[in-house]
Design an enzyme around this catalytic site. Structure first.
Site, PDB file in Angstrom:
ATOM      1  N   ARG A  20      44.232  52.791  32.907  1.00  0.00           N
ATOM      2  CA  ARG A  20      42.892  52.392  32.437  1.00  0.00           C
ATOM      3  C   ARG A  20      42.887  52.165  30.937  1.00  0.00           C
ATOM      4  O   ARG A  20      42.031  52.669  30.210  1.00  0.00           O
ATOM      5  CB  ARG A  20      41.887  53.497  32.768  1.00  0.00           C
ATOM      6  CG  ARG A  20      41.290  53.373  34.170  1.00  0.00           C
ATOM      7  CD  ARG A  20      40.193  54.395  34.355  1.00  0.00           C
ATOM      8  NE  ARG A  20      39.115  53.839  35.132  1.00  0.00           N
ATOM      9  CZ  ARG A  20      38.783  54.242  36.348  1.00  0.00           C
ATOM     10  NH1 ARG A  20      39.462  55.186  36.947  1.00  0.00           N
ATOM     11  NH2 ARG A  20      37.771  53.709  36.964  1.00  0.00           N
ATOM     12  N   CYS A  21      43.864  51.398  30.467  1.00  0.00           N
ATOM     13  CA  CYS A  21      44.102  51.352  29.025  1.00  0.00           C
ATOM     14  C   CYS A  21      43.576  50.096  28.362  1.00  0.00           C
ATOM     15  O   CYS A  21      43.496  50.041  27.139  1.00  0.00           O
ATOM     16  CB  CYS A  21      45.587  51.447  28.772  1.00  0.00           C
ATOM     17  SG  CYS A  21      46.487  49.997  29.347  1.00  0.00           S
ATOM     18  N   GLN A  37      49.612  45.037  41.571  1.00  0.00           N
ATOM     19  CA  GLN A  37      48.319  44.628  41.035  1.00  0.00           C
ATOM     20  C   GLN A  37      48.317  43.148  40.666  1.00  0.00           C
ATOM     21  O   GLN A  37      47.284  42.637  40.220  1.00  0.00           O
ATOM     22  CB  GLN A  37      47.978  45.464  39.787  1.00  0.00           C
ATOM     23  CG  GLN A  37      47.786  46.942  40.089  1.00  0.00           C
ATOM     24  CD  GLN A  37      47.517  47.783  38.859  1.00  0.00           C
ATOM     25  OE1 GLN A  37      48.097  48.855  38.721  1.00  0.00           O
ATOM     26  NE2 GLN A  37      46.643  47.355  37.964  1.00  0.00           N
ATOM     27  N   GLU A  42      37.594  50.221  32.738  1.00  0.00           N
ATOM     28  CA  GLU A  42      38.432  51.042  31.858  1.00  0.00           C
ATOM     29  C   GLU A  42      37.634  51.735  30.758  1.00  0.00           C
ATOM     30  O   GLU A  42      38.110  52.702  30.156  1.00  0.00           O
ATOM     31  CB  GLU A  42      39.547  50.180  31.265  1.00  0.00           C
ATOM     32  CG  GLU A  42      40.503  49.719  32.358  1.00  0.00           C
ATOM     33  CD  GLU A  42      41.516  48.712  31.858  1.00  0.00           C
ATOM     34  OE1 GLU A  42      42.710  48.924  32.076  1.00  0.00           O
ATOM     35  OE2 GLU A  42      41.114  47.723  31.240  1.00  0.00           O
TER      36      GLU A  42
HETATM   37  N1  MCN Z   1      31.406  45.623  38.125  1.00  0.00           N
HETATM   38  C1  MCN Z   1      30.052  45.374  38.235  1.00  0.00           C
HETATM   39  N2  MCN Z   1      29.366  44.858  37.161  1.00  0.00           N
HETATM   40  C2  MCN Z   1      29.998  44.628  35.981  1.00  0.00           C
HETATM   41  C3  MCN Z   1      31.365  44.917  35.850  1.00  0.00           C
HETATM   42  C4  MCN Z   1      32.049  45.401  36.952  1.00  0.00           C
HETATM   43  O1  MCN Z   1      29.476  45.636  39.280  1.00  0.00           O
HETATM   44  N3  MCN Z   1      29.333  44.123  34.941  1.00  0.00           N
HETATM   45  C5  MCN Z   1      32.178  46.068  39.284  1.00  0.00           C
HETATM   46  C6  MCN Z   1      33.127  44.956  39.731  1.00  0.00           C
HETATM   47  O2  MCN Z   1      32.521  44.050  40.565  1.00  0.00           O
HETATM   48  C7  MCN Z   1      34.246  45.728  40.375  1.00  0.00           C
HETATM   49  C8  MCN Z   1      34.294  47.004  39.548  1.00  0.00           C
HETATM   50  O3  MCN Z   1      33.008  47.143  38.935  1.00  0.00           O
HETATM   51  O4  MCN Z   1      33.943  45.991  41.716  1.00  0.00           O
HETATM   52  C9  MCN Z   1      35.365  46.956  38.450  1.00  0.00           C
HETATM   53  O5  MCN Z   1      35.327  45.723  37.824  1.00  0.00           O
HETATM   54  P1  MCN Z   1      36.070  45.373  36.442  1.00  0.00           P
HETATM   55  O6  MCN Z   1      35.494  46.172  35.346  1.00  0.00           O
HETATM   56  O7  MCN Z   1      36.073  43.905  36.314  1.00  0.00           O
HETATM   57  O8  MCN Z   1      37.566  45.893  36.631  1.00  0.00           O
HETATM   58  P2  MCN Z   1      38.699  45.378  37.641  1.00  0.00           P
HETATM   59  O9  MCN Z   1      38.119  45.118  38.942  1.00  0.00           O
HETATM   60  O10 MCN Z   1      39.517  44.340  36.978  1.00  0.00           O
HETATM   61  O11 MCN Z   1      39.559  46.693  37.803  1.00  0.00           O
HETATM   62  C10 MCN Z   1      40.655  47.019  36.984  1.00  0.00           C
HETATM   63  C11 MCN Z   1      40.463  48.394  36.395  1.00  0.00           C
HETATM   64  C12 MCN Z   1      41.715  48.900  35.829  1.00  0.00           C
HETATM   65  S1  MCN Z   1      42.535  47.904  34.755  1.00  0.00           S
HETATM   66  C13 MCN Z   1      42.195  50.137  36.156  1.00  0.00           C
HETATM   67  S2  MCN Z   1      43.551  50.663  35.325  1.00  0.00           S
HETATM   68  C14 MCN Z   1      41.558  50.931  37.151  1.00  0.00           C
HETATM   69  C15 MCN Z   1      40.130  50.619  37.318  1.00  0.00           C
HETATM   70  O12 MCN Z   1      39.957  49.281  37.400  1.00  0.00           O
HETATM   71  N4  MCN Z   1      42.228  51.230  38.289  1.00  0.00           N
HETATM   72  C16 MCN Z   1      41.519  51.732  39.352  1.00  0.00           C
HETATM   73  N5  MCN Z   1      39.444  51.355  38.209  1.00  0.00           N
HETATM   74  C17 MCN Z   1      40.083  51.839  39.314  1.00  0.00           C
HETATM   75  N6  MCN Z   1      39.409  52.361  40.348  1.00  0.00           N
HETATM   76  C18 MCN Z   1      40.064  52.754  41.448  1.00  0.00           C
HETATM   77  N7  MCN Z   1      39.373  53.291  42.462  1.00  0.00           N
HETATM   78  N8  MCN Z   1      41.414  52.624  41.558  1.00  0.00           N
HETATM   79  C19 MCN Z   1      42.149  52.120  40.545  1.00  0.00           C
HETATM   80  O13 MCN Z   1      43.450  51.980  40.661  1.00  0.00           O
HETATM   81 CU1  CUM Z   2      46.095  49.400  31.422  1.00  0.00          CU
HETATM   82  S1  CUM Z   2      45.805  50.146  33.217  1.00  0.00           S
HETATM   83 MO1  CUM Z   2      44.708  48.779  34.132  1.00  0.00          MO
HETATM   84  O1  CUM Z   2      44.974  47.541  33.028  1.00  0.00           O
HETATM   85  O2  CUM Z   2      45.568  48.261  35.404  1.00  0.00           O
END
Ligand code: MCN
Ligand code: CUM
Length: 800
Positions: A381-382, A234, A754
Site C-alpha cells: 500500500r505504498c 496484480q 493506499e
Molecule cells: N473507490 C471508490 N471511490 C473512490 C475511490 C475508490 O469507491 N473515489 C473504490 C474503488 O472502486 C475500488 C476500491 O475503492 O473498489 C479501491 O480503489 P482504488 O483506490 O482505485 O485502488 P485499486 O483498486 O487500484 O487498489 C489497489 C490498492 C493497492 S495499490 C494496494 S497495495 C491494496 C489496496 O488496493 N491492496 C489490497 N487495497 C487492498 N485491499 C484488499 N482487500 N486487498 C489488497 O491486496
Molecule cells: Cu505499493 S503496494 Mo500497491 O501499489 O499494489
C-alpha cells in the site's frame, strides 16, 4: 411504468450507493477460485531449493539423491536454464535477477534449484535431498557498509559496469542516484534561513504478508504451442508480454489468468523466479506444473517494502513559514533491483515529499544500494514510495514545530497549499489537481476537540504521579496516485494507460472487462456502479470480469491505487461511447432529432415530456433488432484511457496514545481518519479499504519488522514472530470524509486504497514521539513495540 425518479435511481445502485460487495457471496462460502484451487489433469508439483546462506559461492549441486526419490521427475538448476537463456531474467526496474542462482547466492532463501514431482510431498522430499555445496562469503546487510570502498563485491555479473539502468554507478554496490528539484535554489534557501532542522530516520524493512502466498499453475500444450498460466499477479498483461519476450512464444499464444487473489498489497506485482521455473518445467515436461510457496518463503524471498534510510531537512522563517526542504536517502534494494516502479522513476513518487505544503524550494536525492537481502521495495500500500515521502515530510514538520515551540496543527495550517492555489505546481514539478486542506483539518480538530486534548495532555505532563504519557499525533498528507500519464509513466516501455470494454446485450444486461485486477478491492461491485450511473443499467445485471489476458483488453493492472483514477476513467468513457450510440438509436425509435432528447437516469426522453421515452433496455433490444439506417448493429465500446495527470487524494489523521510509563505498553485511545478521494463511488467499500489500510499501518508502526543478523540471516520471517494484528489488537477506527473532486477525471474520482496506510504510519510515530516531546525527544524509529518504547522510557529516565 413511470416509477418515481428516486426509485428508479435507487434501483440502479449506481455511484454513491453503499452497494454490498458482489464478491462476498463466493468468498464467505469458501467458493473463491484461487490459483491453488486450479487442478488440471496430469498436473505435477514444483518446490524450490533455497539458499541457507546470504552470500556464498555455489561449488557443486548434486541432484542424484533427489532423483532417486519415488515420484521425483526432474531437478532443474541454473545450468539447465542456461541453454534456454533463462537463468537470468530482466526485472521491472531495468536490472537482471537470477532465476536460479548462477554460481553465487545473493540472499538467504534465494532460489537455487527446483524439484518437480508427482505430488507435493515428493517434491518437498526432493528439495531436502538436493545437495548444494557452498563456500560462504562475507555478507553485507547494511547499505552504508555496502558503499564503503572495501566492501565485498555483491553483483559480480555487473563487475566493471559504471552505467546502470538509471545512470552512473559510483561504487560496485551502488545501483543508481536519482534526484529531483532545484539543488542550488534549495541550498541557497538553507544558507540564509533563520531556522533549520535536520533529522535522520529509518523506515524499516517490512513485508505485506498477504494471506494467500504467491504461486502459479503453468500448462504448456505442445500440440497447439499454447501456454496458459494461472498466476497470482496484480498485472497479468505485462506478465504475458514478458513471458512472450522471454520464451519466444507469440503473445497471442500466451494466456495469463489471475483468478481470485487473496490479497496482493504490491507483493504480487513483480515477476518471481518461481513463476518462470513453473513455466519452464511445464514446457520441458509437457505437463501442467503447480507451484505454491509457503509462508516463510513468501516473507523471506518476495517483494518486501521500504528499507529507506532518510535524512530530512527543513529551512524556515522564525515564525514557521517553510522555505525549503532537502532530503537524502539511502535506499536498500537488496540483491537485485526488482522494484516495480514506473520505468523512469527508480525512487517511485518519492518526490511528492513536499507534501501538502507550499514550499518554494526543494531538492531530494535517493541512492539505491545492493545488499545481501531479498529484492523488492515497492509494496505494501505504498503508492510507489509515497509512504516513505509522507513519513519524511510529516516527521520533519513535527520536528520543526518542536524547535519553534509551535503547535503541530498551527504550523501545518500556516504552510498548507491554499484552496485557491489549485491546480498547484510543487517545487518538484507535480501538478496537484485539487485540494482543500484547511476545511478538512478544521473538521478533524473540531471532531476530536483538539484543544481539549492538548489541555488534558498539559495537565498530565504537569503531574509526576500520572502513570501514563499522553501523545497526540497529527498528519496532513497528500498522495499521488493514478500512474500514469504515458508520456512519463511506463512499465518496460508499455505506457501506463488502462482500458475497459463494455458489451450491452439485447436484453439489457451487460458485461464489462478491464485491464485491472481486484485482489480484494471489490472491483466487481464498484465498477458496475460507474456503468450503472453512466448507462442507466442496474448494477445487478452488469458482470465485471478482470484478470484473463485472453478476454480482457490490455491494461497495466492494479497497484498504486491506479484502478479508479485510470481504469475508472476508462469505464466512464467507454460507457459514454455507448451512451452516444444509444442516443442515436433512441432518436430513431422516437422519430425525433437527437437534440430534442434529454437523458434521465435510465432513459432518453423527449425534452419536457415524461411519457415519450425509451429506456436503455428498450434501446439495447433495438440495437440488435432495428438499428437506425447506416448505424451498425450491436451496443458495445472499448476505451483506452491515458490519464492527463495523476490524482492527488489527501487526508487528515489524528491519533491519541497513552503509554504506560513503567512498561512502554501503548494504548491507541483514538484514531480519527478523514479522507478525501474526490467523488466517492461506494462509501462502504471506501470505508473497508480505509479500515484495512489503517490496520496495516498500525501493524507497520507498532510491530512489524524484518531485520537481519550480520550473516544475513533473516529474523522474524514466520507468523510466530511477524506481527499480523487480529481484531483483538486492532484499535477502533473513526472515519470521516470531505469531497474535493478531481477536475481532470471524468467522474471526479481519485484513488483511495493506499491513503490510509500512507497517512496512518507517520500519525502513529507522531503520536508516540509527541508523548516524549516535552522531554526534548524529536524522533525515534519504528516499530513502536512495547520493548522499544520501554527503551525510550529508560533513556528519558522515566523507568529503570
Ligand atoms: N473507490 C471508490 N471511490 C473512490 C475511490 C475508490 O469507491 N473515489 C473504490 C474503488 O472502486 C475500488 C476500491 O475503492 O473498489 C479501491 O480503489 P482504488 O483506490 O482505485 O485502488 P485499486 O483498486 O487500484 O487498489 C489497489 C490498492 C493497492 S495499490 C494496494 S497495495 C491494496 C489496496 O488496493 N491492496 C489490497 N487495497 C487492498 N485491499 C484488499 N482487500 N486487498 C489488497 O491486496
Ligand atoms: Cu505499493 S503496494 Mo500497491 O501499489 O499494489
Amino acid at each position: 411504468m413511470n416509477a418515481p425518479m428516486s426509485d428508479r435511481e435507487k434501483a440502479l445502485m449506481g455511484m454513491g450507493e453503499s452497494r454490498l460487495r458482489k464478491e462476498d457471496a463466493r468468498f464467505i462460502q469458501g467458493k473463491g477460485n484461487y490459483v491453488d484451487d486450479i487442478k488440471l489433469p496430469n498436473m505435477v508439483f514444483m518446490d524450490i531449493v533455497r539458499s541457507p546462506l546470504a552470500h556464498a559461492r555455489i561449488k557443486r549441486i548434486n541432484k542424484e539423491e533427489a532423483l532417486k526419490i519415488p515420484g521425483v521427475l526432474a531437478v532443474l538448476t541454473a545450468e539447465d536454464l542456461k541453454p534456454l537463456k533463462l537463468h537470468w531474467m530482466p526485472t521491472l526496474a531495468g536490472d537482471v535477477q537470477a532465476v536460479l542462482a548462477d554460481e553465487k547466492v545473493h540472499f538467504q532463501m534465494q532460489e537455487v534449484a527446483v524439484v518437480i514431482a508427482e505430488d507435493r510431498y515428493a517434491a518437498a522430499d526432493g528439495v531436502e535431498a538436493v545437495e548444494v555445496e557452498y563456500e560462504e562469503l562475507q555478507a553485507v546487510v547494511d547499505p552504508f557498509e555496502a558503499l564503503k570502498p572495501g566492501a565485498p563485491v555483491l553483483r559480480e555479473d555487473l563487475a566493471g559496469k559504471t552505467d546502470g539502468a538509471h545512470g552512473k554507478r559510483y561504487h560496485h554496490n551502488h545501483i543508481f542516484t536519482w534526484d529531483a528539484g532545484d539543488k542550488e535554489a534549495t541550498d541557497a534557501a538553507f544558507a540564509s534561513a533563520a531556522v533549520t532542522v535536520k533529522q535522520d530516520m529509518f523506515y524499516p524493512r517490512v513485508h505485506p504478508c498477504p494471506l494467500e502466498t504467491c504461486g502459479a499453475v503453468a500448462s504448456f500444450d505442445p500440440v497447439r504451442g499454447e501456454l496458459t498460466t494461472w498466476l497470482t499477479s496484480q498485472a497479468p498483461h505485462i506478465v504475458r508480454t514478458v513471458v512472450s519476450m522471454l520464451s519466444g512464444i507469440p503473445e497471442s499464444k500466451v494466456r495469463i489468468i489471475s483468478p481470485d487473489i487473496g490479497g496482493g498489497f504490491g507483493n504480487k506485482v513483480p515477476i518471481y523466479p518461481g513463476y518462470v521455473c513453473a513455466i519452464v518445467a511445464s514446457i520441458v515436461l509437457g505437463r501442467p506444473v503447480k507451484w505454491i510457496e509457503d509462508r516463510i518463503e513468501n516473507i523471506s524471498s518476495t517483494g518486501f517494502a521500504r528499507d529507506y534510510h532518510m535524512t530530512g531537512e527543513l529551512a524556515a522563517t522564525a515564525d514557521g513559514k517553510i522555505l525549503a526542504l532537502r532530503t537524502n536517502v539511502i535506499a536498500d534494494h537488496g540483491a537485485f533491483d526488482a522494484c516495480a516502479d514506473p520505468t523512469k522513476f527508480p525512487a517511485g513518487m518519492f518526490h511528492i515529499c513536499s507534501g501538502s505544503y507550499d514550499i518554494p524550494s526543494a531538492y531530494c536525492k535517493v541512492d539505491g544500494v545492493y545488499t545481501n537481502k531479498a529484492p523488492g521495495g515497492v509494496a505494501y500500500r505504498c503508492s510507489f514510495r509515497v509512504t516513505e515521502a509522507v513519513y519524511l515530510v510529516e516527521r520533519m514538520v513535527d520536528v520543526l514545530a518542536q524547535k519553534l515551540n509551535m503547535d503541530k496543527a498551527e504550523i501545518r495550517a500556516k504552510n498548507f497549499i491554499q484552496r485557491e492555489q489549485f491546480p498547484y505546481t510543487s517545487a518538484f514539478g507535480f501538478e496537484y489537481d485539487s485540494g482543500d486542506y484547511q476545511t478538512a483539518l478544521d473538521k478533524v480538530l473540531n471532531a476530536v476537540d483538539y484543544k481539549g486534548l492538548r489541555a488534558e495532555q498539559a495537565k498530565k505532563r504537569a503531574d509526576p504521579a500520572c502513570p501514563t504519557l499522553m501523545g497526540i499525533g497529527l498528519v496532513t498528507f497528500t498522495e499521488v496516485v493514478g500512474a500514469g500519464p504515458s508520456k512519463i509513466c511506463d512499465i518496460l516501455g508499455v505506457g501506463m494507460f488502462d482500458s475497459c470494454e463494455i458489451r450491452v446485450h439485447p436484453t439489457g444486461s451487460a458485461i464489462a472487462r478491464m485491464g485491472t485486477i481486484s485482489q480484494g478491492q471489490g472491483h466487481q461491485t464498484t465498477y458496475a456502479q460507474i456503468i450503472a450511473t453512466e448507462l442507466g443499467i442496474p448494477s445487478e445485471v452488469i458482470q465485471v470480469e478482470e484478470g484473463d489476458t485472453s478476454t480482457a483488453p490490455y491494461g497495466l493492472g492494479t497497484y498504486g491505487s491506479r484502478s479508479t483514477p485510470v481504469a475508472g476513467a476508462a469505464i466512464a468513457l467507454a460507457s459514454r461511447k455507448i451512451h452516444a450510440k444509444a442516443r442515436k438509436i433512441a432518436a430513431h425509435l422516437l422519430e425525433v432529432s437527437e437534440a430534442d432528447l434529454e437523458w434521465e437516469i435510465d432513459r432518453f426522453k423527449l425534452r419536457g415530456n415524461d411519457d415519450k421515452f425509451k429506456t436503455m433496455k428498450d434501446i439495447a433490444w433495438a440495437a440488435y433488432n432495428q438499428p437506425p439506417p447506416g448505424l451498425e448493429p450491436g451496443l458495445e465500446a472499448v476505451h483506452y484511457y491515458d490519464p492527463p495527470n495523476f490524482t492527488f487524494p489527501f487526508g487528515i489523521y489524528l491519533c491519541v496514545v497513552d503509554i504506560d510509563k513503567g512498561t512502554g505498553e501503548t494504548k491507541i485511545r483514538r484514531f480519527y481518519a478523514l479522507d478525501d478521494c474526490g467523488t466517492r463511488i461506494n462509501p462502504m467499500i471506501i470505508e473497508g479499504q480505509i479500515h484495512g489500510g489503517l490496520t496495516e499501518g498500525f501493524a507497520v508502526a507498532m510491530g512489524q519488522l524484518l531485520s537481519f543478523d550480520k550473516q544475513g540471516n533473516i529474523q522474524g520471517n514466520s507468523l510466530m514472530d511477524y506481527f499480523l494484528p487480529t481484531a483483538v489488537e486492532t484499535p477502533k477506527w473513526e472515519t470521516d470524509y470531505t469531497v474535493t473532486p478531481s477536475p481532470h477525471h471524468p467522474i471526479g474520482a481519485k484513488g483511495v486504497a493506499e491513503s490510509p496506510h500512507v497517512g496512518s504510519i507517520p500519525t502513529f510515530t507522531s503520536a508516540m514521539v509527541d508523548a516524549f516531546a516535552h522531554l526534548g525527544v524529536t524522533h525515534f524509529n519504528m516499530p513502536h513495540s512495547s520493548y522499544r518504547v520501554w527503551q525510550e522510557l529508560k533513556k528519558a529516565g522515566l523507568t529503570s
